[in-house]
Design an enzyme around this catalytic site. Structure first.
Site, PDB file in Angstrom:
ATOM      1  N   SER A   1      -9.352   1.358   2.898  1.00 60.51           N
ATOM      2  CA  SER A   1      -8.492   2.150   2.033  1.00 60.51           C
ATOM      3  C   SER A   1      -7.377   1.342   1.348  1.00 60.51           C
ATOM      4  O   SER A   1      -6.682   1.866   0.474  1.00 60.51           O
ATOM      5  CB  SER A   1      -7.836   3.270   2.869  1.00 60.51           C
TER       6      SER A   1
ATOM      7  N   SER B   1      -9.739  -1.253   7.048  1.00 59.35           N
ATOM      8  CA  SER B   1      -9.143  -0.953   5.752  1.00 59.35           C
ATOM      9  C   SER B   1      -8.333  -2.080   5.140  1.00 59.35           C
ATOM     10  O   SER B   1      -7.891  -1.967   3.995  1.00 59.35           O
ATOM     11  CB  SER B   1      -8.265   0.301   5.849  1.00 59.35           C
TER      12      SER B   1
ATOM     13  N   LYS C   1       0.864  -1.184   0.000  1.00 62.50           N
ATOM     14  CA  LYS C   1       0.000   0.000   0.000  1.00 62.50           C
ATOM     15  C   LYS C   1       0.896   1.228   0.000  1.00 62.50           C
ATOM     16  O   LYS C   1       1.907   1.278   0.718  1.00 62.50           O
ATOM     17  CB  LYS C   1      -0.875  -0.043   1.252  1.00 62.50           C
TER      18      LYS C   1
END
Length: 466
Positions: free
Chosen positions: A156, A180, A81
């Site tokens: 996310s 997330s 990420k």
């Protein structure tokens, strides 16, 4: 052979590499080719470190040829990420504020993966600063769901889940503050683990909420998660939230057995406070039947109201978000996407006594959760309903919509999302498995047993580049 390598799991690829039947160079080239073929439509990567990956793959190939793999991840490609720092690689957090940011050192988890011989292949799309989204006015376009490009991969850690599901990379590291990792894992039909708070170092990761951020992996199977967690877990004295707790052999815990385990179900949440939709409920009931058939016993458990967890988490998260981004909000508000800007402003309206009350509430909720967990080995519930369309949502929705994931970010317990079926539109459904503090081994054991007893891992997105 290269045309078929992109769907190898971490565990299968590791076995082939150890047996000298697969080269890290072949596997890396297959992943890079897959990214080049379809990620223009999927938007799951923001940076592809192709030359670095090929160099690391050649080095791993030579090392393994000389003395064999030093760890199961030796020669395995991975992604991150885009809030994990990697020296010499851009870390943008999906924000125009960091459009030109180049990390000067590795996040702690990246260093452990490098030492294990894993191969960094790139950085995945994230909602802006792992909080505001989905956004079309931030630095990068939002990732899409590989099961249906018109649908959301959630967030996310959106790009991480989408990339794993589509076979672009076998594993990616994400972060989870209120869901997330688990939300994207659920939406994209992969396995995603939020470890216990403090189990994996967050040093070198762009923060979202200091007191509730967790770092963890997303992969195709729980066995893959176990192999990755075994590398990245451990105490980091430079992370003030890191816990000095012994790390288990997670892969060895995957016995396939559930005999004697007592599993709690928070029926009041599911039937009175926040009932799932009918498709999610049917998949959950079917999952309970599978677990029962594997030898688990069930017990109704009473947790505090889910709205209490939600309200507590949001006050803390919004306050800490403002503490992080307030200076930029005051001086460069135009650089934020609208979704994140709205949420940062909201954090600036919370008073100090409200934040302190929320922290005291968190302590009480966490203690109540741990008292309940003393009577069972695990609890299970859905992770979320199936994914919805990828479209703008009002930024206030983060404050008004409770979730099944946030309570275990508040309490800090390890929580896993695994695929539990598909709805009529072919979108994944999910099961959430929650364990006692630092007992990721049992959580992964149950997730792995569930995967073995069902055929959901045999179904992949029929993704076509557009």
């Amino acid at each position: 052979m290269v045309d078929h390598l992109h769907h190898l799991t971490v565990a299968d690829a590791a076995e082939l590499i150890a047996a000298r039947q697969l080269s890290p160079v072949e596997l890396t080239d297959a992943c890079l080719a897959r990214i080049a073929e379809i990620d223009g439509a999927l938007c799951s990567f923001v940076t592809v470190t192709a030359e670095r990956a090929r160099e690391e793959a050649r080095r791993a190939e030579a090392e393994i040829a000389a003395s064999g793999p030093r760890r199961p991840l030796h020669g395995i490609p991975y992604a991150l990420k885009d809030i994990y720092g990697v020296a010499g690689v851009p870390t943008t957090a999906g924000s125009r504020l960091l459009a030109n940011n180049m990390a000067i050192e590795n996040a702690a988890a990246v260093t452990t993966l490098e030492k294990a011989g894993a191969i960094l292949i790139g950085k995945n799309t994230t909602w802006e600063f792992a909080h505001g989204g989905p956004s079309w006015d931030a630095l990068s376009p939002p990732a899409r769901n590989p099961w249906n490009l018109s649908y959301s991969p959630s967030g996310s850690s959106s790009g991480s889940a989408a990339a794993v599901a589509a076979g672009l990379v076998p594993v990616s590291l994400g972060t989870d503050t209120g869901g997330s990792i688990r939300g994207p894992a659920a939406a994209c039909g992969v396995a995603g683990l939020k470890p216990t708070y403090g189990r994996v170092s967050r040093r070198g990761i762009v923060p979202n909420c200091f007191s509730q951020d967790h770092a963890g992996p997303l992969a195709w199977t729980c066995r893959d998660l176990a192999l990755v967690l075994g590398v990245i877990a451990g105490h980091d004295p430079h992370d003030p939230g890191s816990a000095a707790v012994e790390v288990s052999d997670y892969a060895a815990a995957l016995t396939g057995s559930m005999r004697g385990l007592i599993i709690g179900v928070p029926w009041r949440w599911l039937e009175e406070e926040m009932p799932p939709d009918t498709v999610t409920r049917a998949a959950f009931d079917a999952a309970l039947d599978v677990l029962r058939g594997l030898g688990a016993e069930f017990r109704d458990v009473a947790l505090p109201p889910i709205i209490d967890f939600h309200a507590t988490m949001k006050v803390i998260a919004a306050s800490e978000l403002f503490a992080i981004h307030g200076p930029d909000l005051r001086t460069r508000p135009d650089m934020f996407g609208a979704s994140l800007r709205y949420r940062v402003i909201a954090g600036g309206l919370i008073r100090a006594e409200e934040y302190l009350r929320a922290q005291r509430s968190r302590t009480a909720l966490a203690r109540a959760t741990q008292r309940m967990m003393a009577a069972v080995d695990l609890i299970v519930l859905p992770t979320a309903d199936a994914a919805g369309p990828l479209e703008p949502v009002h930024p206030a929705s983060t404050f008004t919509q409770p979730s099944y994931t946030s309570p275990f970010s508040v309490a800090g317990n390890p929580a896993l999302s695994v695929c539990s079926g598909f709805d009529g539109a072919g979108l994944p459904l999910s099961l959430q498995i929650v364990g006692r503090l630092f007992d990721e081994a049992t959580v992964l054991r149950v997730g792995d047993a569930f995967e073995r007893a069902t055929d959901w891992r045999s179904r992949r997105p029929e993704f076509q580049a557009q």
